[in-house]
Scaffold this motif. Structure first.
Motif, PDB file in Angstrom:
ATOM      1  N   PRO A 180     -10.608  -1.637  -5.301  1.00 20.53           N
ATOM      2  CA  PRO A 180      -9.326  -1.790  -4.434  1.00 20.53           C
ATOM      3  C   PRO A 180      -9.530  -2.870  -3.228  1.00 20.53           C
TER       4      PRO A 180
ATOM      5  N   ASP B 182      -5.217  -8.947  -6.485  1.00 16.59           N
ATOM      6  CA  ASP B 182      -4.877  -7.535  -7.271  1.00 16.59           C
ATOM      7  C   ASP B 182      -5.407  -7.686  -8.715  1.00 16.59           C
TER       8      ASP B 182
ATOM      9  N   ASN C  28      -4.058  -9.533 -15.151  1.00 16.02           N
ATOM     10  CA  ASN C  28      -5.074  -8.629 -14.259  1.00 16.02           C
ATOM     11  C   ASN C  28      -6.408  -9.125 -14.590  1.00 16.02           C
TER      12      ASN C  28
END
Length: 330
Positions: free
Chosen positions: A131, A259, A225
């Motif tokens: 993250p 992200d 993603n």
């Protein structure tokens, strides 16, 4: 089960819903804009399909036709194959039911073997991104973190963009590096059209400069993603400055900031020096299977003597002749 051609302009939402909710590992090669790009650039027609069971959509699949009556899923990229809506059916079950809808001759690239005829000498490497950038950095061994710091201390600068001028600068480094490696380069039109035609995701060009001189570059594509370094080249005279290390790290950082869940280093040959270099990033390794409808014939890419001859060509000759060959080597 059967295949229905998807009208991507009107059905991209349905396509993306399958991608985002599938139990399968998708990649940039499942971006339907690549089918249009390949057709527009090389003239290989192709289609994106919904896989139907009765009237229900149970998955997606796409391919192009680089040769008459032969499909490839998909040309110029390491992946393709079936993506399921859910796990109601296995990929093997779906393939057995739709293979009669495919051309007599086909090639499917992915993380599983679809037929008894396949090659598996390539490996995909990728990161499950942390993250934060600091957490990602902390996973690396000390010696590799040292190389990243050293690259910054060498006064290397990174520029990130997605314009034609940057692509031209990348191509100059890329074509020179391909000659050094003994491989014909893809055409400048290939990269320029990719910049123009890549939709539903992001294309970013990373350039590394030393005192305003471009000494390396990379083209990164993302789709939902998943992000991948698709092409990376550096000028060998500057490799001691850790240009490649810096390019990879900047792409990883950018992917975390955007992200993304995965960053891929692309494919490498088993036991190669390139794979050894990529292992420094502590990636997940996943075997690639190129499945064929019939036994594979001789592969020109494996003719080492051609590589030795190619290295002797003048740059202008290599850049003129090479794209006529490389664009067709799917």
């Amino acid at each position: 089960m059967k295949l229905r051609v998807a009208n991507i302009n009107n059905e991209i939402r349905s396509w993306n819903e399958i991608i985002n909710n599938s139990p399968d590992f998708y990649t940039i090669a499942h971006n339907p804009s690549l089918i249009f790009f390949i057709n527009n650039t090389i003239g290989w027609e192709g289609d994106s399909f919904f896989i139907l069971k009765d009237k229900e959509i149970i998955g997606i699949y796409q391919h192009s036709y680089p040769v008459d009556n032969k499909s490839v899923s998909i040309p110029h990229f390491s992946y393709g194959g079936i993506i399921r809506k859910d796990d109601k059916y296995t990929k093997s079950e779906i393939f057995e039911n739709i293979k009669n809808c495919l051309p007599k001759s086909f090639e499917i690239r992915g993380f599983e073997a679809y037929t008894n005829y396949f090659s598996d000498d390539k490996v995909a490497t990728y990161l499950e991104l942390q993250p934060t950038i600091d957490k990602q950095l902390s996973l690396l061994k000390y010696n590799h973190r040292r190389k990243i710091k050293k690259a910054y201390k060498n006064n290397l600068e990174i520029v990130i963009s997605n314009n034609l001028q940057s692509m031209e600068l990348f191509y100059d480094v890329y074509s020179r590096n391909m000659l050094r490696l003994g491989s014909p380069p893809l055409s400048k039109v290939f990269f320029n059209n990719l910049l123009k035609d890549y939709k539903f995701g992001e294309l970013k060009i990373f350039l590394v400069k030393l005192e305003n001189k471009v000494v390396g570059g990379a083209v990164m594509l993302s789709y939902h993603n998943f992000a991948e370094d698709c092409w990376l080249s550096t000028l060998s005279d500057y490799n001691h400055l850790y240009c490649s290390v810096l390019l990879y790290w900047e792409m990883i950082k950018y992917s975390i900031e955007q992200d993304k869940k995965y960053f891929s280093f692309g494919r490498s040959t088993k036991d190669s020096s390139l794979l050894h270099f990529k292992k420094q990033w502590m990636p997940i390794e996943k075997k690639l299977y190129f499945s064929y409808s019939e036994p594979k014939k001789i592969n020109l890419k494996k003719m080492i003597f051609l590589t030795k001859i190619w290295k002797l060509l003048p740059l202008k000759v290599a850049n003129f002749v090479g794209p006529k060959i490389a664009d067709k080597l799917y």
